[in-house]
Each structure stands twice: as structure tokens, then as C-alpha cells.
Design a protein around this motif. Structure first.
Motif, PDB file in Angstrom:
ATOM      1  N   ALA A 194       0.824  -1.217   0.000  1.00 39.04           N
ATOM      2  CA  ALA A 194       0.000   0.000   0.000  1.00 39.04           C
ATOM      3  C   ALA A 194       0.852   1.259   0.000  1.00 39.04           C
ATOM      4  O   ALA A 194       0.408   2.317   0.439  1.00 39.04           O
ATOM      5  CB  ALA A 194      -0.975   0.003   1.175  1.00 39.04           C
ATOM      6  N   SER A 195       2.078   1.159  -0.497  1.00 41.48           N
ATOM      7  CA  SER A 195       3.006   2.286  -0.397  1.00 41.48           C
ATOM      8  C   SER A 195       2.594   3.487  -1.243  1.00 41.48           C
ATOM      9  O   SER A 195       2.714   4.621  -0.784  1.00 41.48           O
ATOM     10  CB  SER A 195       4.422   1.848  -0.760  1.00 41.48           C
ATOM     11  OG  SER A 195       4.458   1.285  -2.049  1.00 41.48           O
ATOM     12  N   THR A 196       2.122   3.287  -2.452  1.00 35.26           N
ATOM     13  CA  THR A 196       1.729   4.420  -3.291  1.00 35.26           C
ATOM     14  C   THR A 196       0.568   5.174  -2.670  1.00 35.26           C
ATOM     15  O   THR A 196       0.583   6.404  -2.561  1.00 35.26           O
ATOM     16  CB  THR A 196       1.358   3.930  -4.707  1.00 35.26           C
ATOM     17  OG1 THR A 196       2.464   3.225  -5.257  1.00 35.26           O
ATOM     18  CG2 THR A 196       0.994   5.095  -5.604  1.00 35.26           C
ATOM     19  N   TRP A 197      -0.435   4.444  -2.218  1.00 36.91           N
ATOM     20  CA  TRP A 197      -1.604   5.056  -1.581  1.00 36.91           C
ATOM     21  C   TRP A 197      -1.199   5.784  -0.296  1.00 36.91           C
ATOM     22  O   TRP A 197      -1.572   6.938  -0.077  1.00 36.91           O
ATOM     23  CB  TRP A 197      -2.643   3.987  -1.264  1.00 36.91           C
ATOM     24  CG  TRP A 197      -3.798   4.511  -0.494  1.00 36.91           C
ATOM     25  CD1 TRP A 197      -4.921   5.095  -0.980  1.00 36.91           C
ATOM     26  CD2 TRP A 197      -3.929   4.526   0.937  1.00 36.91           C
ATOM     27  NE1 TRP A 197      -5.740   5.467   0.054  1.00 36.91           N
ATOM     28  CE2 TRP A 197      -5.153   5.132   1.238  1.00 36.91           C
ATOM     29  CE3 TRP A 197      -3.129   4.077   1.983  1.00 36.91           C
ATOM     30  CZ2 TRP A 197      -5.602   5.300   2.546  1.00 36.91           C
ATOM     31  CZ3 TRP A 197      -3.565   4.252   3.281  1.00 36.91           C
ATOM     32  CH2 TRP A 197      -4.789   4.856   3.547  1.00 36.91           C
ATOM     33  N   ALA A 198      -0.424   5.116   0.544  1.00 34.58           N
ATOM     34  CA  ALA A 198      -0.048   5.701   1.828  1.00 34.58           C
ATOM     35  C   ALA A 198       0.838   6.928   1.649  1.00 34.58           C
ATOM     36  O   ALA A 198       0.626   7.945   2.316  1.00 34.58           O
ATOM     37  CB  ALA A 198       0.651   4.658   2.693  1.00 34.58           C
ATOM     38  N   ASN A 199       1.824   6.854   0.769  1.00 38.72           N
ATOM     39  CA  ASN A 199       2.717   7.999   0.553  1.00 38.72           C
ATOM     40  C   ASN A 199       1.931   9.225   0.114  1.00 38.72           C
ATOM     41  O   ASN A 199       2.152  10.331   0.625  1.00 38.72           O
ATOM     42  CB  ASN A 199       3.790   7.666  -0.478  1.00 38.72           C
ATOM     43  CG  ASN A 199       4.798   6.672   0.037  1.00 38.72           C
ATOM     44  OD1 ASN A 199       4.915   6.451   1.231  1.00 38.72           O
ATOM     45  ND2 ASN A 199       5.520   6.062  -0.881  1.00 38.72           N
ATOM     46  N   ALA A 200       1.018   9.050  -0.824  1.00 42.65           N
ATOM     47  CA  ALA A 200       0.224  10.185  -1.302  1.00 42.65           C
ATOM     48  C   ALA A 200      -0.638  10.767  -0.182  1.00 42.65           C
ATOM     49  O   ALA A 200      -0.747  11.990  -0.039  1.00 42.65           O
ATOM     50  CB  ALA A 200      -0.647   9.756  -2.478  1.00 42.65           C
ATOM     51  N   ASN A 201      -1.246   9.918   0.607  1.00 39.86           N
ATOM     52  CA  ASN A 201      -2.114  10.401   1.685  1.00 39.86           C
ATOM     53  C   ASN A 201      -1.341  11.059   2.818  1.00 39.86           C
ATOM     54  O   ASN A 201      -1.786  12.083   3.348  1.00 39.86           O
ATOM     55  CB  ASN A 201      -2.985   9.256   2.209  1.00 39.86           C
ATOM     56  CG  ASN A 201      -4.138   8.984   1.285  1.00 39.86           C
ATOM     57  OD1 ASN A 201      -5.073   9.773   1.215  1.00 39.86           O
ATOM     58  ND2 ASN A 201      -4.062   7.909   0.536  1.00 39.86           N
ATOM     59  N   PHE A 202      -0.224  10.518   3.207  1.00 42.32           N
ATOM     60  CA  PHE A 202       0.547  11.157   4.270  1.00 42.32           C
ATOM     61  C   PHE A 202       1.120  12.491   3.817  1.00 42.32           C
ATOM     62  O   PHE A 202       1.153  13.451   4.588  1.00 42.32           O
ATOM     63  CB  PHE A 202       1.651  10.226   4.789  1.00 42.32           C
ATOM     64  CG  PHE A 202       1.124   9.139   5.682  1.00 42.32           C
ATOM     65  CD1 PHE A 202       0.481   9.444   6.864  1.00 42.32           C
ATOM     66  CD2 PHE A 202       1.251   7.803   5.333  1.00 42.32           C
ATOM     67  CE1 PHE A 202      -0.026   8.458   7.694  1.00 42.32           C
ATOM     68  CE2 PHE A 202       0.752   6.797   6.147  1.00 42.32           C
ATOM     69  CZ  PHE A 202       0.116   7.123   7.335  1.00 42.32           C
ATOM     70  N   ARG A 203       1.550  12.585   2.563  1.00 47.00           N
ATOM     71  CA  ARG A 203       2.028  13.880   2.037  1.00 47.00           C
ATOM     72  C   ARG A 203       0.894  14.902   2.052  1.00 47.00           C
ATOM     73  O   ARG A 203       1.106  16.065   2.391  1.00 47.00           O
ATOM     74  CB  ARG A 203       2.575  13.719   0.630  1.00 47.00           C
ATOM     75  CG  ARG A 203       4.013  13.291   0.590  1.00 47.00           C
ATOM     76  CD  ARG A 203       4.609  13.475  -0.805  1.00 47.00           C
ATOM     77  NE  ARG A 203       3.861  12.747  -1.814  1.00 47.00           N
ATOM     78  CZ  ARG A 203       4.189  11.548  -2.281  1.00 47.00           C
ATOM     79  NH1 ARG A 203       5.248  10.937  -1.831  1.00 47.00           N
ATOM     80  NH2 ARG A 203       3.454  10.961  -3.194  1.00 47.00           N
TER      81      ARG A 203
END
Length: 69
Positions: free
Chosen positions: A22-31
Motif C-alpha cells: 500500500a506504499s503508493t496510496w499511503a505515501n500520497a495520503n501522508f504527504r
């Protein structure tokens, strides 16, 4: 890069990125929440709560073998 993570603005929480989990989803959301890129090896984050997303290993294997075949 080894040790990379995202930190909350107050550095009380960090998200440790594991590729294919889930790295792409998580990175975008945390940014989008204003979290900053950090490195838990070079910054003092010992007292930060860590968030890590993990996939079920059997499900991940099935997904990988299906793609391979």
C-alpha cells in the motif's frame, strides 16, 4: 532509501514505507496531510509511534505467482 519514512509535523508518529504494501496510496495520503519525508536512522525518532502497512504473506505470494505465471 534504507530508513526512509514520513513523519507527522510534531514528529510523534512516523510511517515506515515498505514497497508493495500500500506504499503508493499511503505515501500520497501522508504527504497530503502535511507529513514530511524523514529518515529514522539519521533523525532522532526513537519515541515516535511507528505505522507500518503489511500484507498477508500468503495473499502476497498468490498475487506474485499469478503475475509470474
Amino acid at each position: 532509501m534504507y530508513g526512509s519514512c514520513y513523519c507527522s509535523p510534531d514528529k510523534s508518529t512516523m510511517y515506515v514505507n515498505i514497497p508493495k504494501n500500500a506504499s503508493t496510496w499511503a505515501n500520497a495520503n501522508f504527504r497530503s496531510l502535511g507529513w514530511n519525508e524523514s529518515n529514522f536512522l539519521t533523525e532522532y525518532l526513537d519515541y515516535s509511534t511507528a505505522i507500518v502497512a503489511l500484507r498477508d504473506p500468503v495473499d502476497r505470494w498468490c498475487s506474485g505467482i499469478t503475475e509470474y505465471l
